[in-house]
Design an enzyme around this catalytic site. Sequence first.
Site, PDB file in Angstrom:
ATOM      1  N   GLY A  12      94.114  21.309  44.339  1.00  0.00           N
ATOM      2  CA  GLY A  12      93.588  22.619  43.938  1.00  0.00           C
ATOM      3  C   GLY A  12      92.263  22.889  44.632  1.00  0.00           C
ATOM      4  O   GLY A  12      91.347  23.463  44.039  1.00  0.00           O
ATOM      5  N   ASP A  38      96.182  21.973  48.543  1.00  0.00           N
ATOM      6  CA  ASP A  38      96.478  23.144  47.712  1.00  0.00           C
ATOM      7  C   ASP A  38      97.839  23.680  48.133  1.00  0.00           C
ATOM      8  O   ASP A  38      98.466  23.151  49.060  1.00  0.00           O
ATOM      9  CB  ASP A  38      95.382  24.215  47.881  1.00  0.00           C
ATOM     10  CG  ASP A  38      95.193  25.023  46.591  1.00  0.00           C
ATOM     11  OD1 ASP A  38      96.212  25.535  46.065  1.00  0.00           O
ATOM     12  OD2 ASP A  38      94.054  25.143  46.104  1.00  0.00           O
ATOM     13  N   TYR A 146      96.767  28.221  27.527  1.00  0.00           N
ATOM     14  CA  TYR A 146      95.825  27.447  28.360  1.00  0.00           C
ATOM     15  C   TYR A 146      95.149  26.369  27.504  1.00  0.00           C
ATOM     16  O   TYR A 146      95.140  25.186  27.865  1.00  0.00           O
ATOM     17  CB  TYR A 146      94.801  28.415  28.945  1.00  0.00           C
ATOM     18  CG  TYR A 146      93.656  27.792  29.708  1.00  0.00           C
ATOM     19  CD1 TYR A 146      93.868  26.972  30.803  1.00  0.00           C
ATOM     20  CD2 TYR A 146      92.337  28.072  29.344  1.00  0.00           C
ATOM     21  CE1 TYR A 146      92.800  26.434  31.509  1.00  0.00           C
ATOM     22  CE2 TYR A 146      91.273  27.552  30.045  1.00  0.00           C
ATOM     23  CZ  TYR A 146      91.508  26.728  31.125  1.00  0.00           C
ATOM     24  OH  TYR A 146      90.442  26.208  31.817  1.00  0.00           O
ATOM     25  N   LYS A 150      95.679  22.351  27.727  1.00  0.00           N
ATOM     26  CA  LYS A 150      94.531  21.491  28.042  1.00  0.00           C
ATOM     27  C   LYS A 150      94.285  20.479  26.923  1.00  0.00           C
ATOM     28  O   LYS A 150      93.891  19.339  27.183  1.00  0.00           O
ATOM     29  CB  LYS A 150      93.284  22.347  28.306  1.00  0.00           C
ATOM     30  CG  LYS A 150      93.307  23.060  29.655  1.00  0.00           C
ATOM     31  CD  LYS A 150      93.102  22.062  30.801  1.00  0.00           C
ATOM     32  CE  LYS A 150      93.040  22.737  32.148  1.00  0.00           C
ATOM     33  NZ  LYS A 150      92.757  21.813  33.263  1.00  0.00           N
TER      34      LYS A 150
HETATM   35  C1  AKB Z   1      88.682  30.651  31.347  1.00  0.00           C
HETATM   36  O1  AKB Z   1      87.997  31.634  31.023  1.00  0.00           O
HETATM   37  O2  AKB Z   1      89.905  30.584  31.151  1.00  0.00           O
HETATM   38  C2  AKB Z   1      87.991  29.455  31.977  1.00  0.00           C
HETATM   39  C3  AKB Z   1      87.589  28.446  30.978  1.00  0.00           C
HETATM   40  C4  AKB Z   1      86.560  28.730  29.976  1.00  0.00           C
HETATM   41  O3  AKB Z   1      88.131  27.377  30.982  1.00  0.00           O
HETATM   42  N1  AKB Z   1      86.841  29.900  32.708  1.00  0.00           N
END
Ligand code: AKB
Length: 323
Positions: A12, A38, A146, A150
């Site tokens: 990346g 990448d 997300y 994570k």
């Molecule tokens: C996002 O806004 O998704 C990223 C983060 C805070 O991980 N910048």
Amino acid sequence: MGTGTEKILVIGANGQLGTELTEALRNVYGAAQVVASDLHTPSHPAGDEGPFEILNVLDERRLRELVREYRITQVYHLAALLSAVGEKKPKLAWELNVNGLLNVLETAREGAIKKVFWPSTIAVFGPNTPREHTPQHTVTDPSTIYGISKLAGERWCEYYCAKYGVDVRGLRYPGLISYKNPPGGGTTDYAVDIYLQALETGTYQCYLAEDTYLPMMYMPDAVRATLELMEADAKRITIRSGYNIGAISFSPREIAAEIQKHLPRFTVGYRPDFRQQIADSWPQSIDDSTARNDWGWKPQYDLAEMTRDMLTNLKNLKKPVLA
Ligand code: AKB
């Protein structure tokens, strides 16, 4: 192991963080020691010329080939889909953010890779997390894919370290701000766009409400934090999921006011969209005492210093309308 014997793969490397981290790593280890990778060849190569390879981290065979071919000893695996884009492509976000990491961890478990860096985020927290001075260990109930991916990744990192001895290290980055490269589809991206628009058009329409506080960090601090964590003695590392690291917390109104000190005619409008809900589920400020105690983390840039530096550097790149 001295810097001369390390061979580093950055996955990346074309992204906002990847470009600057590759450059910093090449300054420390030498251009030839750092293999950037990448999905596509970069339009602007990162720093000194050094090796570049096309790599989709979901292609485990190709990953193994590169690790073997270059005798890779450290991997910085940065490829991910961020919060705003992730909400539009949830399955891809899960696939890339979790299975990509698993490919790296599995390859590391096989032996040659001595250290892995993997970025986590403040998005692992959720609406029931204490929002101010959010502790290292607290409620984590993320509401974005997300954040969910994570958080799963954090658990995998802890697991691979405890079970297989993989030396994996991570940081829960806040929003990252840089004048060199655009961010890639996050909720905190406004804090970069606002500088660009202040100089380009003199006005900015913000997609977050004016009093939305979020933790942020200037890129030089983020790059330094990453290198310091990776250089720290393994005995000092007590967190294998992701360290809380704090630097600055501000709202759109506060960053706009800081920019207006340099560009008094700059105006901002507010029209919150779907990203408001994401921002409202995240911390406003971070307790990073574990990172400070374990490996000496300390940020250097505050809002005023960052704004001065951003505007100075962007002015050299762009033609401002309101200088
Ligand atoms: C996002 O806004 O998704 C990223 C983060 C805070 O991980 N910048």
